[in-house]
Design a protein around this motif. Structure first.
Motif, PDB file in Angstrom:
ATOM      1  N   ALA A 101       0.810  -1.213   0.000  1.00  0.00           N
ATOM      2  CA  ALA A 101       0.000   0.000   0.000  1.00  0.00           C
ATOM      3  C   ALA A 101       0.845   1.265   0.000  1.00  0.00           C
ATOM      4  CB  ALA A 101      -0.923   0.000   1.216  1.00  0.00           C
ATOM      5  N   GLU A 102       1.982   1.233   0.696  1.00  0.00           N
ATOM      6  CA  GLU A 102       2.737   2.465   0.906  1.00  0.00           C
ATOM      7  C   GLU A 102       4.087   2.478   0.202  1.00  0.00           C
ATOM      8  OE1 GLU A 102       0.893   4.458   2.197  1.00  0.00           O
ATOM      9  OE2 GLU A 102      -0.464   3.380   3.521  1.00  0.00           O
ATOM     10  N   GLY A 103       4.502   1.349  -0.403  1.00  0.00           N
ATOM     11  CA  GLY A 103       5.839   1.282  -0.967  1.00  0.00           C
ATOM     12  C   GLY A 103       6.870   1.228   0.137  1.00  0.00           C
ATOM     13  N   ASP A 104       8.050   1.749  -0.165  1.00  0.00           N
ATOM     14  CA  ASP A 104       9.121   1.730   0.842  1.00  0.00           C
ATOM     15  C   ASP A 104       9.050   2.912   1.794  1.00  0.00           C
ATOM     16  OD1 ASP A 104      10.175  -0.623  -0.178  1.00  0.00           O
ATOM     17  OD2 ASP A 104      11.448   0.436  -1.619  1.00  0.00           O
ATOM     18  N   GLY A 105       8.217   3.905   1.464  1.00  0.00           N
ATOM     19  CA  GLY A 105       8.067   5.061   2.337  1.00  0.00           C
ATOM     20  C   GLY A 105       9.249   6.016   2.204  1.00  0.00           C
ATOM     21  N   PRO A 106       9.258   7.114   2.943  1.00  0.00           N
ATOM     22  CA  PRO A 106       8.182   7.534   3.850  1.00  0.00           C
ATOM     23  C   PRO A 106       6.973   8.083   3.098  1.00  0.00           C
ATOM     24  CG  PRO A 106       9.892   9.198   3.799  1.00  0.00           C
ATOM     25  CD  PRO A 106      10.397   8.061   2.973  1.00  0.00           C
ATOM     26  N   LYS A 107       5.830   8.128   3.806  1.00  0.00           N
ATOM     27  CA  LYS A 107       4.598   8.669   3.252  1.00  0.00           C
ATOM     28  C   LYS A 107       4.276   9.977   3.966  1.00  0.00           C
ATOM     29  CE  LYS A 107      -0.397   7.843   2.982  1.00  0.00           C
ATOM     30  NZ  LYS A 107      -1.510   6.916   3.353  1.00  0.00           N
ATOM     31  N   ALA A 108       4.232  11.072   3.216  1.00  0.00           N
ATOM     32  CA  ALA A 108       3.918  12.374   3.796  1.00  0.00           C
ATOM     33  C   ALA A 108       2.420  12.467   4.094  1.00  0.00           C
ATOM     34  CB  ALA A 108       4.333  13.487   2.853  1.00  0.00           C
ATOM     35  N   ILE A 109       2.072  12.919   5.298  1.00  0.00           N
ATOM     36  CA  ILE A 109       0.647  13.075   5.634  1.00  0.00           C
ATOM     37  C   ILE A 109       0.311  14.502   6.056  1.00  0.00           C
ATOM     38  CG2 ILE A 109       0.350  10.646   6.249  1.00  0.00           C
ATOM     39  CD1 ILE A 109       0.428  11.499   9.193  1.00  0.00           C
ATOM     40  N   GLY A 110       1.262  15.408   5.978  1.00  0.00           N
ATOM     41  CA  GLY A 110       0.975  16.794   6.313  1.00  0.00           C
ATOM     42  C   GLY A 110       2.126  17.449   7.038  1.00  0.00           C
ATOM     43  N   ASP A 111       1.838  18.560   7.689  1.00  0.00           N
ATOM     44  CA  ASP A 111       2.844  19.247   8.495  1.00  0.00           C
ATOM     45  C   ASP A 111       2.155  19.939   9.660  1.00  0.00           C
ATOM     46  OD1 ASP A 111       1.696  21.630   7.413  1.00  0.00           O
ATOM     47  OD2 ASP A 111       3.112  21.592   5.749  1.00  0.00           O
ATOM     48  N   LEU A 112       2.945  20.307  10.660  1.00  0.00           N
ATOM     49  CA  LEU A 112       2.415  20.957  11.857  1.00  0.00           C
ATOM     50  C   LEU A 112       3.359  22.057  12.315  1.00  0.00           C
ATOM     51  CD1 LEU A 112       1.263  17.936  14.058  1.00  0.00           C
ATOM     52  CD2 LEU A 112      -0.253  19.632  13.014  1.00  0.00           C
ATOM     53  N   PRO A 113       2.801  23.163  12.829  1.00  0.00           N
ATOM     54  CA  PRO A 113       3.635  24.138  13.530  1.00  0.00           C
ATOM     55  C   PRO A 113       3.892  23.682  14.958  1.00  0.00           C
ATOM     56  CG  PRO A 113       1.364  24.863  13.535  1.00  0.00           C
ATOM     57  CD  PRO A 113       1.385  23.561  12.774  1.00  0.00           C
ATOM     58  N   VAL A 114       4.841  24.324  15.611  1.00  0.00           N
ATOM     59  CA  VAL A 114       5.078  24.097  17.034  1.00  0.00           C
ATOM     60  C   VAL A 114       4.240  25.088  17.823  1.00  0.00           C
ATOM     61  CG1 VAL A 114       6.779  24.248  18.885  1.00  0.00           C
ATOM     62  CG2 VAL A 114       7.400  23.162  16.722  1.00  0.00           C
ATOM     63  N   ASP A 115       3.304  24.570  18.600  1.00  0.00           N
ATOM     64  CA  ASP A 115       2.442  25.406  19.434  1.00  0.00           C
ATOM     65  C   ASP A 115       3.259  25.919  20.623  1.00  0.00           C
ATOM     66  OD1 ASP A 115       0.510  26.468  21.154  1.00  0.00           O
ATOM     67  OD2 ASP A 115      -0.947  24.898  20.720  1.00  0.00           O
ATOM     68  N   PRO A 116       3.263  27.233  20.892  1.00  0.00           N
ATOM     69  CA  PRO A 116       4.016  27.724  22.055  1.00  0.00           C
ATOM     70  C   PRO A 116       3.512  27.154  23.368  1.00  0.00           C
ATOM     71  CG  PRO A 116       2.585  29.442  21.160  1.00  0.00           C
ATOM     72  CD  PRO A 116       2.597  28.326  20.166  1.00  0.00           C
ATOM     73  N   CYS A 117       2.253  26.685  23.400  1.00  0.00           N
ATOM     74  CA  CYS A 117       1.714  26.053  24.608  1.00  0.00           C
ATOM     75  C   CYS A 117       1.985  24.557  24.644  1.00  0.00           C
ATOM     76  CB  CYS A 117       0.220  26.308  24.700  1.00  0.00           C
ATOM     77  SG  CYS A 117      -0.200  28.037  25.003  1.00  0.00           S
ATOM     78  N   GLY A 118       2.634  24.019  23.623  1.00  0.00           N
ATOM     79  CA  GLY A 118       2.975  22.610  23.600  1.00  0.00           C
ATOM     80  C   GLY A 118       2.105  21.820  22.647  1.00  0.00           C
ATOM     81  N   MET A 119       2.442  20.553  22.497  1.00  0.00           N
ATOM     82  CA  MET A 119       1.709  19.617  21.656  1.00  0.00           C
ATOM     83  C   MET A 119       1.172  18.499  22.539  1.00  0.00           C
ATOM     84  SD  MET A 119       2.445  21.199  18.803  1.00  0.00           S
ATOM     85  CE  MET A 119       1.933  20.126  17.452  1.00  0.00           C
ATOM     86  N   VAL A 120       0.082  17.876  22.080  1.00  0.00           N
ATOM     87  CA  VAL A 120      -0.542  16.785  22.820  1.00  0.00           C
ATOM     88  C   VAL A 120      -0.590  15.561  21.924  1.00  0.00           C
ATOM     89  CG1 VAL A 120      -2.657  15.975  23.916  1.00  0.00           C
ATOM     90  CG2 VAL A 120      -1.896  18.314  24.281  1.00  0.00           C
ATOM     91  N   LEU A 121      -0.221  14.404  22.486  1.00  0.00           N
ATOM     92  CA  LEU A 121      -0.203  13.138  21.757  1.00  0.00           C
ATOM     93  C   LEU A 121      -1.042  12.137  22.526  1.00  0.00           C
ATOM     94  CD1 LEU A 121       1.162  11.361  19.459  1.00  0.00           C
ATOM     95  CD2 LEU A 121       2.878  10.782  21.187  1.00  0.00           C
TER      96      LEU A 121
END
Length: 286
Positions: A101-121
């Motif tokens: 489905a994906e080949g050897d990769g990597p597969k790009a799915i978007g981008d994100l800025p760095v939130d000054p208040c942090g990120m949540v995972l």
């Protein structure tokens, strides 16, 4: 310069959808018409994707529902103070890599800025329950802290313990009943340390998921803290304000966004990877 690798802990995704999003806006998604988890599930259904509405941003990907998902970081020196800062964030999604489905990769799915208040995972459905900054206390408790040039005198007057934080320490009280915390905060704000009316800086922070993540991360060298939300371990990832102002300030409006990819790891599993390129003085990032 080679990265130093650091294990940050684990998260889980019992809903089968894992989200990496901006901490400032996790609980704002419903105001835009529908829950975070509904939007995340739609993005994950196509193998993973980026969702951006108004100031809210996240990526959402499929993940194994029944195993801990290991989170690691590669670090580089901060251009602000030389200390370690996250250059790559990598999460084992607990799923095999599909070359068909994906080949050897990597597969790009978007981008994100760095939130000054942090990120949540964390898990998409668990994050529907997230209580953000500025919300009322969800357990009836609050923390009171104070600092400044007259802090020694204020401590003699009011008490309070030293509370260590990243690159600093403040004084105060943790886990006070809310009304008591507000009363102490009011007294500190009204107090004068000298005849010119100068006193101390004061914060009364009501307990929310955002505050618990911030509090848990303050002693970690990478400002990473784990909290439990709706029974799931969720990870918060912060950035030093000085480092953010040099590398990431302005965020998407100024093109300070960083690629998110799905990649095949060395064991043939799928990993989510967020890459923040090295900083170039005078030119942002490489």
């Amino acid at each position: 310069m080679p990265e130093n690798r650091v294990d940050l802990g684990v998260v889980t995704a019992p809903s089968g959808v894992l989200v990496l999003g901006m901490a400032s806006w996790i609980d704002y998604w419903p105001r835009l018409g529908g829950s975070l988890s509904r939007r995340a599930a739609a993005a994950a259904s196509s193998g993973g994707g980026h969702v951006h509405e108004w100031l809210c941003e996240m990526v959402a990907v499929p993940a194994a529902v029944d195993v801990p998902l290991t989170v690691r970081a590669g670090t580089a020196a901060s251009p602000f103070d030389g200390g370690p800062t996250i250059a790559t964030l990598e999460i084992d999604l607990g799923l095999p890599w599909s070359s068909a489905a994906e080949g050897d990769g990597p597969k790009a799915i978007g981008d994100l800025p760095v939130d000054p208040c942090g990120m949540v995972l964390g898990d998409a459905i668990a994050l529907d329950s997230w209580t953000g900054d500025g919300r009322p206390s969800d357990d009836g408790l609050a923390d009171v802290t104070y600092w400044g040039g007259y802090a020694d005198a204020a401590q003699r007057e009011f008490g309070g313990e030293f509370i260590p934080r990243h690159n600093s320490r403040v004084r105060g009280w943790l886990d006070l009943p809310l009304e008591e915390a507000k009363a102490i905060g009011g007294s500190l704000r009204a107090w004068s340390g000298d005849e010119q009316g100068r006193g101390v800086m004061v914060a009364v922070e009501e307990h929310t998921d955002f505050h618990r993540f911030s509090r848990a991360s303050r002693a970690h060298p990478l400002l990473v803290g784990a909290v439990e939300v709706a029974g799931c371990p969720v990870m918060g990832i912060g950035w030093d304000s000085g480092d953010h102002s040099i590398r990431h300030r302005g965020e998407r409006r100024f093109g300070h966004v960083y690629p998110v990819t799905l990649e095949r790891d060395h064991e043939g599993r799928t990993a989510l990877r967020w890459t923040i390129p090295p900083y170039v003085p005078g030119g942002g990032t490489a």
